[in-house]
Design an enzyme around this catalytic site. Structure first.
Site, PDB file in Angstrom:
ATOM      1  N   ASP A   1      -8.037  -5.398  -0.350  1.00 39.77           N
ATOM      2  CA  ASP A   1      -8.351  -6.261  -1.310  1.00 39.77           C
ATOM      3  C   ASP A   1      -7.933  -7.693  -1.463  1.00 39.77           C
ATOM      4  O   ASP A   1      -8.335  -8.293  -2.257  1.00 39.77           O
ATOM      5  CB  ASP A   1      -7.920  -5.615  -2.804  1.00 39.77           C
TER       6      ASP A   1
ATOM      7  N   HIS B   1       0.939  -1.133  -0.178  1.00 35.43           N
ATOM      8  CA  HIS B   1       0.050  -0.101  -0.197  1.00 35.43           C
ATOM      9  C   HIS B   1       0.844   1.365  -0.023  1.00 35.43           C
ATOM     10  O   HIS B   1       2.049   1.225   0.776  1.00 35.43           O
ATOM     11  CB  HIS B   1      -0.988   0.089   1.178  1.00 35.43           C
TER      12      HIS B   1
HETATM   13  C1  LIG Z   1      -0.501  -0.562  -3.844  1.00 42.34           C
HETATM   14  C2  LIG Z   1       0.735  -0.488  -4.556  1.00 42.34           C
HETATM   15  C3  LIG Z   1       0.382   0.277  -6.044  1.00 42.34           C
HETATM   16  C4  LIG Z   1       1.599   0.732  -3.827  1.00 42.34           C
HETATM   17  O1  LIG Z   1       2.629   1.395  -4.784  1.00 42.34           O
HETATM   18  P1  LIG Z   1       3.651   2.072  -4.219  1.00 42.34           P
HETATM   19  O2  LIG Z   1       3.436   2.782  -3.183  1.00 42.34           O
HETATM   20  O3  LIG Z   1       4.171   3.110  -5.427  1.00 42.34           O
HETATM   21  O4  LIG Z   1       5.038   1.136  -3.988  1.00 42.34           O
HETATM   22  P2  LIG Z   1       6.107   0.832  -4.934  1.00 42.34           P
HETATM   23  O5  LIG Z   1       5.825   0.177  -6.208  1.00 42.34           O
HETATM   24  O6  LIG Z   1       7.150   1.987  -4.934  1.00 42.34           O
HETATM   25  O7  LIG Z   1       6.713  -0.322  -4.100  1.00 42.34           O
HETATM   26  C5  LIG Z   1       7.635  -0.211  -2.992  1.00 42.34           C
HETATM   27  C6  LIG Z   1       8.709  -1.611  -3.327  1.00 42.34           C
HETATM   28  O8  LIG Z   1       7.768  -2.986  -2.951  1.00 42.34           O
HETATM   29  C7  LIG Z   1       7.656  -3.584  -4.050  1.00 42.34           C
HETATM   30  N1  LIG Z   1       6.215  -3.840  -4.119  1.00 42.34           N
HETATM   31  C8  LIG Z   1       5.020  -3.144  -3.746  1.00 42.34           C
HETATM   32  N2  LIG Z   1       3.984  -4.014  -3.946  1.00 42.34           N
HETATM   33  C9  LIG Z   1       4.555  -5.171  -4.327  1.00 42.34           C
HETATM   34  C10 LIG Z   1       3.776  -6.159  -4.553  1.00 42.34           C
HETATM   35  N3  LIG Z   1       2.374  -6.137  -4.521  1.00 42.34           N
HETATM   36  N4  LIG Z   1       4.341  -7.671  -5.026  1.00 42.34           N
HETATM   37  C11 LIG Z   1       5.720  -7.344  -5.076  1.00 42.34           C
HETATM   38  N5  LIG Z   1       6.422  -6.294  -4.923  1.00 42.34           N
HETATM   39  C12 LIG Z   1       5.799  -5.113  -4.354  1.00 42.34           C
HETATM   40  C13 LIG Z   1       8.067  -2.822  -5.201  1.00 42.34           C
HETATM   41  O9  LIG Z   1       8.482  -3.535  -6.583  1.00 42.34           O
HETATM   42  C14 LIG Z   1       9.371  -1.945  -4.730  1.00 42.34           C
HETATM   43  O10 LIG Z   1      10.178  -2.523  -4.783  1.00 42.34           O
HETATM   44  P3  LIG Z   1      11.828  -1.876  -4.754  1.00 42.34           P
HETATM   45  O11 LIG Z   1      11.817  -1.046  -3.730  1.00 42.34           O
HETATM   46  O12 LIG Z   1      12.745  -2.792  -4.837  1.00 42.34           O
HETATM   47  O13 LIG Z   1      11.854  -1.280  -6.022  1.00 42.34           O
HETATM   48  C15 LIG Z   1       1.591  -1.593  -4.853  1.00 42.34           C
HETATM   49  O14 LIG Z   1       1.937  -2.015  -3.645  1.00 42.34           O
HETATM   50  C16 LIG Z   1       1.024  -2.686  -5.667  1.00 42.34           C
HETATM   51  O15 LIG Z   1       1.193  -2.804  -6.877  1.00 42.34           O
HETATM   52  N6  LIG Z   1       0.174  -3.517  -4.982  1.00 42.34           N
HETATM   53  C17 LIG Z   1      -0.540  -4.701  -5.652  1.00 42.34           C
HETATM   54  C18 LIG Z   1      -1.820  -3.824  -6.142  1.00 42.34           C
HETATM   55  C19 LIG Z   1      -2.751  -3.853  -5.165  1.00 42.34           C
HETATM   56  O16 LIG Z   1      -2.968  -4.681  -4.257  1.00 42.34           O
HETATM   57  N7  LIG Z   1      -3.466  -2.614  -5.070  1.00 42.34           N
HETATM   58  C20 LIG Z   1      -4.411  -2.268  -4.208  1.00 42.34           C
HETATM   59  C21 LIG Z   1      -3.929  -1.230  -3.129  1.00 42.34           C
HETATM   60  S1  LIG Z   1      -5.134  -1.066  -1.982  1.00 42.34           S
END
Ligand SMILES: CC(C)(COP(=O)(O)OP(=O)(O)OC[C@H]1O[C@@H](n2cnc3c(N)ncnc32)[C@H](O)[C@@H]1OP(=O)(O)O)[C@@H](O)C(=O)NCCC(=O)NCCS
Length: 430
Positions: free
Chosen positions: A365, A307
């Site tokens: 979710d 998140h």
């Molecule tokens: C929710 C989400 C979009 C947040 O994104 P964000 O704040 O931009 O976080 P980041 O993408 O910068 O992630 C930080 C790190 O964790 C990793 N990461 C984040 N979510 C991850 C996941 N679900 N699976 C694997 N790796 C994940 C990223 O690759 C990143 O790794 P790094 O530091 O080595 O590059 C992201 O966690 C995600 O895509 N989750 C899955 C989709 C989801 O469940 N969305 C509903 C949200 S309520």
């Protein structure tokens, strides 16, 4: 940093600029950059708004480090345990919990708007057989602007309130129409004896004789609706605000929010989670998918994990997992294979260094789709359910924003990296 003066000093170009610090009721101070560009000639760069407060708001508070979520100051745990979605809707909109009489009036106003115009119903005949429910929701909510436009003055409190009750009443009917469109069944009817959530299930499934709403299911749905009702300036709410800031029709602004919600990184994750469980299939394949999620060359992510704000357990996820057990117990499915897979996946991920280092926990979710599936909804409807709950949050944020006399159109700047000035070359000389 001169916090005691409530300013922060920025040394730049041999000079010093003092920026005001704004103090929230709870949470960290906020640097006021409203006049930053005028003062310095600079812009700030924060492309995904990780460090940016885009507005002042009185509605919802999230502390991602402590895993705290509250609506108008009331902790989400108390509301999910003791309140109802309609009461929470009143609270979000009015800022205070209602008396019994106030809640009755509120309920009546919602009920009075639980009907769809003929032109919107006809719209459903035009959708292709395999249209995604979210596409139908975006289109049908946007289509309400074709009916409600000429008489709406977004600066009039009465018109804003009318919009609020219209969407709270109409979106459940739209969701029921979408479900029954894909299932080729008949929408049920509103039943005075039922509460809001039970009525939603009645509208969804009550178009057949002798249907009765299971109270465990309607309670579970009510909890889900409460937990999803608002979440401050997330992607979809910010979309509603940004679109709405131009003064556009509120149904059009809400359609923009629903469009943003559809994405798998936001509300679309609940559908993506169940697709992921279907792909993983069995516990012995979990480790393979965990490795895929950790592989930076693989686009696969663990859906329902992580998140932007919560860097501790999402307080909503724990509740939803509990509710999941209650619904499956009621169905006599305490060994539900999807729940078993989800629990095993969570357990493995929470002990994996990759997920520990990045503070990746199950989010809202991760378990919700299992409940929706148990209630009899196809996975394509899951994000519609999220939207159904979030309507109150979007509408409240829109009303709050439009009530602000100082509102200006939202208009970010950019870090331009394109070509510098160059001269046009006529076509025959290129
Ligand atoms: C929710 C989400 C979009 C947040 O994104 P964000 O704040 O931009 O976080 P980041 O993408 O910068 O992630 C930080 C790190 O964790 C990793 N990461 C984040 N979510 C991850 C996941 N679900 N699976 C694997 N790796 C994940 C990223 O690759 C990143 O790794 P790094 O530091 O080595 O590059 C992201 O966690 C995600 O895509 N989750 C899955 C989709 C989801 O469940 N969305 C509903 C949200 S309520």
């Amino acid at each position: 940093m001169g916090k005691e003066n409530k300013t922060i000093g920025l040394l730049y170009n041999g000079g010093r600029v003092d920026l005001d610090l704004k103090e929230p009721s709870v949470g960290p101070d906020v640097v006021d950059l409203k006049n930053f560009s005028a003062q310095t000639g600079l812009y700030t760069f924060d492309p995904s708004y990780s460090s940016t407060a885009s507005c002042e708001s009185y509605i919802t508070y999230v502390d991602g480090t402590a895993g705290v979520l509250s609506y108008r100051g009331y902790p989400i745990e108390q509301l999910a345990q003791e309140s109802t979605y309609l009461e929470v809707s009143y609270l979000l909109y009015h800022g205070e919990l209602p008396t019994r009489d106030q809640l009755d009036v509120f309920r009546l106003k919602v009920k009075q708007n639980m009907l769809l115009e003929e032109s919107v119903i006809k719209l459903f005949d035009t959708f292709p057989e395999n249209a995604h429910p979210m596409s139908m929701l975006i289109t049908s909510v946007a289509s309400l602007s074709s009916i409600y436009h000429h008489d709406i003055n977004v600066r009039e409190p009465e018109d804003r309130e009318a919009f609020f009750f219209q969407v709270l009443g109409k979106v459940p009917i739209l969701a029921a129409t979408i479900l029954n469109h894909i299932n080729k069944k008949t929408v049920g009817s509103y039943d005075e004896k039922l509460n809001y959530s039970a009525n939603i299930l009645n509208l969804f499934f009550g178009g057949v004789p002798n249907f009765e709403v299971n109270p465990v299911f309607s309670k579970a749905l009510d909890v889900l609706l409460i937990l999803h009702a608002d979440h401050e300036q997330n992607c979809s709410t910010s979309s509603v605000r940004l679109a709405g800031s131009s003064g556009t029709n509120p149904y059009a602004a809400m359609a923009a929010g629903i469009a943003a919600l559809w994405g798998p990184l936001h509300g679309g994750a609940n559908e993506a989670v169940v697709r992921m469980f279907n792909e993983i299939k069995s516990k012995d394949r979990i480790s393979h998918f965990i490795e895929k999620a950790k592989d930076k060359n693989d686009p696969f992510r663990l859906m329902g994990f992580g998140h932007r704000v919560y860097k501790n357990y999402d307080p909503r996820a724990a509740f939803i997992r509990e509710t999941c057990h209650e619904v499956l117990d009621e169905l006599g499915q305490d060994n539900n294979p999807m729940l078993e897979l989800a629990l095993a996946l969570e357990e493995i991920a929470l002990h994996d260094q990759y997920f520990i280092d990045r503070n990746l926990y199950p989010n809202v979710d991760f378990y919700s789709g299992i409940i929706y599936q148990a209630l009899g909804l196809p996975k394509e409807m899951f994000t519609v359910m999220f939207a159904l709950a979030r309507v109150v949050g979007w509408a409240t944020h829109w009303c709050e924003m439009m009530a602000n006399p100082g509102l200006r159109i939202g208009r970010p700047r950019q870090l331009y990296l394109g070509p510098k000035k160059r001269n046009y070359i006529p076509l025959d000389q290129r």
